[in-house]
Design an enzyme around this catalytic site. Structure first.
Site, PDB file in Angstrom:
ATOM      1  N   GLU A 335       0.822  -1.219   0.000  1.00 41.39           N
ATOM      2  CA  GLU A 335       0.000   0.000   0.000  1.00 41.39           C
ATOM      3  C   GLU A 335       0.856   1.270   0.000  1.00 41.39           C
ATOM      4  O   GLU A 335       0.414   2.320  -0.436  1.00 41.39           O
ATOM      5  CB  GLU A 335      -0.938   0.027   1.224  1.00 41.39           C
ATOM      6  N   HIS A 356       7.453 -26.711   1.055  1.00 48.52           N
ATOM      7  CA  HIS A 356       6.708 -27.769   0.361  1.00 48.52           C
ATOM      8  C   HIS A 356       5.626 -27.186  -0.539  1.00 48.52           C
ATOM      9  O   HIS A 356       4.780 -27.918  -1.041  1.00 48.52           O
ATOM     10  CB  HIS A 356       6.106 -28.729   1.383  1.00 48.52           C
ATOM     11  N   LYS A 473     -13.585   1.758  -3.353  1.00 54.01           N
ATOM     12  CA  LYS A 473     -14.558   2.241  -2.361  1.00 54.01           C
ATOM     13  C   LYS A 473     -15.636   3.080  -3.050  1.00 54.01           C
ATOM     14  O   LYS A 473     -16.830   2.952  -2.773  1.00 54.01           O
ATOM     15  CB  LYS A 473     -13.873   3.106  -1.304  1.00 54.01           C
TER      16      LYS A 473
END
Ligand code: PA5
Length: 483
Positions: A335, A356, A473
């Protein structure tokens, strides 16, 4: 444990003695340095020094209140806030309120998203018992269980938590059946958190009675000085409301009431967290490269990205308890610096688990990764050793290792993995914590926040603010409110 010497606050940098440095977080980029040209390393000294100065000067600029337009937004408050909090009376008020809440509830819901959630999760997973919620209240030393919500819009998890509260809490007079809410939103307008707050507030008021003292005493909002949550809190008359300080952005707010209040309610030593952060800031301010984890980390990351195109940063934690620190850092870096088509991509790894899953790619995939190991030198608990079994049952061949502890096995995996990377000229660097305690975690968080800002200044990106997040938003609001 490293503590600031008396009278060493204010602008006086703390001079770390050798012994103290040994007990502190250490950063060792030597395995990565073989891929960095000495000339590049040396030439970066000056721009790095300028970026450090700019980072520190921004604190004064903010205090002057005269912030030029090109510097906006400027959220450098996190740099000196830990010191201010330690020196002021505010910490006592926060700790007192958190202690009160802790003594009154057995389940604590923390509602928040992004920077208003991930820091606490890092503290909780790093410093509390891995099975915290399954322990009895006594085993938890009288602190509540913890639940996170408001960090998504997931019907099933909201519904499951509401049902869990209904099933386990039917007598509000019984401490073991009482629950409370800490709601955290700096802006006070984030939909995920606001929706969760409304839902759980309604459940809480139904449980205790909307007019009962508990319906306000057991809700603690942490929010900016203005905004919808602040207005609602004033209107509703919650007795304890804590600020997200001005000049500190969400993802830089872990060492403000945002992370500290619920941490204190969980019995985490918040003073030690703050001391660790203060010491890291002083080390950043006063130490030259080579002894300065922030500058050395930035130089290593930056040069490998600039000169070798290594724009994927793997924070590889050894052991399970720092995974949430990695996720917090994913947010911090992406961010802050993911702007103007720049910024490295952070990835959290947890080893040996991820050897793994991601191991193959890290060993033989594209040469675009810098792996930063985070290693805890000494586990918090006694070494768990492999038992000897009768020979007839030794089909797994582990009798050879009988008596060896899990830390030994982890060390072998760590050394083996990093040797394999080094043999193939894949860069690694190490962040070493002597122990996983509040002090070292405070150092680590502050180190990564400072490094993010310094790198931003170095590459000409404002690390504060997140203009890109506004797009989703805005669209979501249009869809929800205008259709
Ligand atoms: O770093 C940030 O500023 C963001 O991640 C915010 O913390 C997040 O969007 C939540 O915002 P708020 O605390 O205003 O609800």
């Amino acid at each position: 444990m490293l503590r600031p010497p008396n009278g060493s606050h204010g602008n006086q940098p703390i001079r770390l003695k050798t012994k103290e440095l040994m007990e502190s977080l250490r950063y060792d980029p030597s395995a990565a340095r073989v891929l960095i040209d000495d000339a590049d390393w040396d030439t970066l000294a000056e721009p790095l020094q300028t970026a450090r100065q700019q980072t520190l000067d921004d604190v004064c600029l903010m205090q002057s209140g005269d912030i030029p337009d090109e510097k906006q937004p400027l959220d450098a408050g996190f740099i000196e806030y830990p010191r201010t909090l330690l020196e002021s009376g505010q910490l006592a008020a926060l700790a007192g309120s958190a202690e009160r809440l802790r003594s009154q509830v057995d389940r604590l819901l923390v509602l928040g998203i992004g920077g208003s959630y991930m820091g606490l999760r890092a503290l909780f997973e790093g410093l509390c018992d891995p099975f915290h919620n399954e322990l009895s209240r006594d085993e938890r030393r009288g602190v509540p269980r913890l639940y996170f919500e408001g960090n998504n819009l997931d019907n099933d998890t909201v519904s499951a938590l509401l049902q869990l509260l209904q099933r386990h809490c039917s007598d509000p007079e019984d401490l073991l059946q009482r629950w409370g809410i800490v709601v955290i939103s700096k802006s006070g307008g984030t939909l995920e958190t606001a929706a969760a707050f409304r839902l759980f507030r309604q459940a809480l008021e139904t449980y205790y009675g909307a007019d009962s003292p508990r319906s306000t005493q057991l809700v603690v909002p942490i929010t900016g000085e203005e905004g919808k949550l602040r207005s609602f809190s004033n209107e509703r008359g919650y007795p304890d409301v804590f600020p997200v300080p001005d000049g500190i952005g969400g993802r830089f707010s872990v060492l403000t009431p945002v992370g500290l209040y619920p941490a204190a309610a969980l019995g985490i030593d918040v003073r030690e967290l703050l001391r660790g952060a203060v010491d890291m800031t002083d080390q950043f301010r006063s130490q030259p490269r080579g002894k300065n984890p922030v500058l050395d980390y930035v130089a290593t990351c930056h040069l490998l990205e600039r000169e070798r195109g290594m724009n994927i940063r793997v924070l590889s934690t050894w052991g399970n308890r720092l995974e949430a620190v990695g996720l917090w850092y994913d947010q911090l870096l992406s961010e802050s610096l993911g702007k103007q088509e720049q910024g490295a991509t952070p990835i959290t790894g947890v080893n040996t688990r991820d050897l793994h899953s991601r191991g193959q790619q890290h060993q033989q995939g594209a040469r675009d990764k810098l792996i930063t190991n985070v290693i805890i030198d000494k586990p918090a608990t006694d070494s768990v050793t492999l038992p000897q079994v009768p020979e007839s049952l030794d089909q797994d061949g582990l009798n050879q290792l009988a008596g060896r502890g899990m830390p030994d096995l982890l060390r072998a995996a760590f050394e083996g993995t990093n040797k394999a990377y080094a043999d193939d000229r894949r860069p690694t660097a190490d962040i070493r914590l002597p122990e996983l305690n509040a002090y070292c975690l405070g150092q680590l968080l502050q180190m990564l926040m400072l490094a993010t800002v310094v790198e931003g200044r170095l590459i000409g990106i404002n690390p504060y603010g997140q203009p890109g997040v506004e797009d989703y938003k805005r669209n979501m609001s249009e869809i929800l409110f205008q259709s």
